[in-house]
Design a protein around this motif. Sequence first.
Motif, PDB file in Angstrom:
ATOM      1  N   ASN A   1       2.527   1.541  -3.482  1.00 36.62           N
ATOM      2  CA  ASN A   1       1.568   1.979  -4.500  1.00 36.62           C
ATOM      3  C   ASN A   1       1.233   3.453  -4.347  1.00 36.62           C
ATOM      4  O   ASN A   1       1.054   4.159  -5.350  1.00 36.62           O
ATOM      5  CB  ASN A   1       0.302   1.128  -4.438  1.00 36.62           C
ATOM      6  N   ASN A   2       1.158   3.945  -3.113  1.00 35.28           N
ATOM      7  CA  ASN A   2       0.929   5.376  -2.909  1.00 35.28           C
ATOM      8  C   ASN A   2       2.095   6.198  -3.437  1.00 35.28           C
ATOM      9  O   ASN A   2       1.905   7.286  -4.001  1.00 35.28           O
ATOM     10  CB  ASN A   2       0.699   5.675  -1.430  1.00 35.28           C
TER      11      ASN A   2
ATOM     12  N   LYS B   1      -9.235   6.172  -6.974  1.00 36.40           N
ATOM     13  CA  LYS B   1      -9.490   5.788  -5.586  1.00 36.40           C
ATOM     14  C   LYS B   1      -8.622   6.600  -4.634  1.00 36.40           C
ATOM     15  O   LYS B   1      -9.076   6.990  -3.548  1.00 36.40           O
ATOM     16  CB  LYS B   1      -9.208   4.301  -5.402  1.00 36.40           C
ATOM     17  N   ARG B   2      -7.390   6.889  -5.053  1.00 35.90           N
ATOM     18  CA  ARG B   2      -6.448   7.634  -4.192  1.00 35.90           C
ATOM     19  C   ARG B   2      -6.736   9.119  -4.182  1.00 35.90           C
ATOM     20  O   ARG B   2      -6.682   9.773  -3.135  1.00 35.90           O
ATOM     21  CB  ARG B   2      -5.020   7.376  -4.690  1.00 35.90           C
ATOM     22  N   PHE B   3      -7.061   9.707  -5.349  1.00 30.91           N
ATOM     23  CA  PHE B   3      -7.168  11.161  -5.447  1.00 30.91           C
ATOM     24  C   PHE B   3      -8.574  11.667  -5.754  1.00 30.91           C
ATOM     25  O   PHE B   3      -8.800  12.880  -5.799  1.00 30.91           O
ATOM     26  CB  PHE B   3      -6.194  11.691  -6.513  1.00 30.91           C
TER      27      PHE B   3
ATOM     28  N   SER C   1       0.844  -1.209   0.000  1.00 32.07           N
ATOM     29  CA  SER C   1       0.000   0.000   0.000  1.00 32.07           C
ATOM     30  C   SER C   1       0.871   1.248   0.000  1.00 32.07           C
ATOM     31  O   SER C   1       0.601   2.219  -0.719  1.00 32.07           O
ATOM     32  CB  SER C   1      -0.925   0.006   1.222  1.00 32.07           C
ATOM     33  N   TYR C   2       1.925   1.226   0.813  1.00 33.33           N
ATOM     34  CA  TYR C   2       2.838   2.366   0.863  1.00 33.33           C
ATOM     35  C   TYR C   2       3.521   2.561  -0.485  1.00 33.33           C
ATOM     36  O   TYR C   2       3.602   3.686  -1.001  1.00 33.33           O
ATOM     37  CB  TYR C   2       3.884   2.141   1.955  1.00 33.33           C
TER      38      TYR C   2
ATOM     39  N   LEU D   1       1.696   6.271  -7.212  1.00 34.18           N
ATOM     40  CA  LEU D   1       0.591   7.145  -7.621  1.00 34.18           C
ATOM     41  C   LEU D   1       0.977   8.615  -7.478  1.00 34.18           C
ATOM     42  O   LEU D   1       0.636   9.436  -8.336  1.00 34.18           O
ATOM     43  CB  LEU D   1      -0.660   6.835  -6.806  1.00 34.18           C
ATOM     44  N   GLN D   2       1.692   8.954  -6.390  1.00 33.67           N
ATOM     45  CA  GLN D   2       2.125  10.341  -6.234  1.00 33.67           C
ATOM     46  C   GLN D   2       3.136  10.711  -7.315  1.00 33.67           C
ATOM     47  O   GLN D   2       3.113  11.817  -7.854  1.00 33.67           O
ATOM     48  CB  GLN D   2       2.748  10.554  -4.854  1.00 33.67           C
TER      49      GLN D   2
ATOM     50  N   THR E   1      -7.022   2.892  -9.596  1.00 30.05           N
ATOM     51  CA  THR E   1      -6.317   3.157  -8.340  1.00 30.05           C
ATOM     52  C   THR E   1      -6.013   4.649  -8.168  1.00 30.05           C
ATOM     53  O   THR E   1      -6.041   5.167  -7.048  1.00 30.05           O
ATOM     54  CB  THR E   1      -5.001   2.352  -8.283  1.00 30.05           C
TER      55      THR E   1
END
Length: 249
Positions: free
Chosen positions: A191-192, A230-232, A188-189, A195-196, A227
């Motif tokens: 993938n974040n 979902k994140r942003f 999860s970390y 994504l950033q 994804t």
Amino acid sequence: MELTFYGHHSKKQALSTLNPVQLPFHELIMVLQGDIHYMIDGQDCILHDRDIAYIPLGHTRARKASPETADYVSIHFLQDENLPFPSKMRKLAHGCIPHLIAAADSIYQKFPSNGLPLIEELIRFVIDYIQIELSRPQESKYVKKMKQYMLEHIYSPFQVKDLAAHLFMSPSYCHALFKKETGMPIMSYFNNLRLQEAKNLLAMGEQSLTDIVDVLCFYDYNYFSRTFKKRFGITPAQYKKQLYTAPFE
């Protein structure tokens, strides 16, 4: 927050004297390389590689001249409340901050006269990141090494077993230690982080969505889009359109 100035000063000229002045804005100074000797409200504040200084509106800032050069970023902004930051933050210009600065540099080069609204969003991420780092409990050296490894492999296929082998640990122990200290699973970390980084690349505007999917090893565009949303809360295509139309409306 309203960003009023963004300046990235590269290592080309010696550092000149800045006489004491009461700032009519808030200032963040991030040193990427080199040493800079500031005075904040008359007190010495010597910044080294990866240090950050925060000077609130109304406080006094001065700088001593030096024959040495430094690579640093200066950001001026306006807001009603002071940030909950100390004057000096040691070794905090790490993690995603250099990537965010690179994205801001690219935007400034392309839109020198009207790019500040775009850069402002990136600076908000910088401030959020600093706040998170300041509130984070002290991490073990092993978790710090895990995070560094993930940053160094953000453009590569990533598996926890490779991280574990790099640190001479078992994958199960890596999972347990990282979750205990950060509250997040390793994937999860990671993938974040990806994504950033995708968001940073979109802001730089030099690569297509397909290229970003490939270079960050997402492999499947639909998965990347889901994804990202979902994140942003917005798809990458919508974000890219919003990013490059907002300042000119």
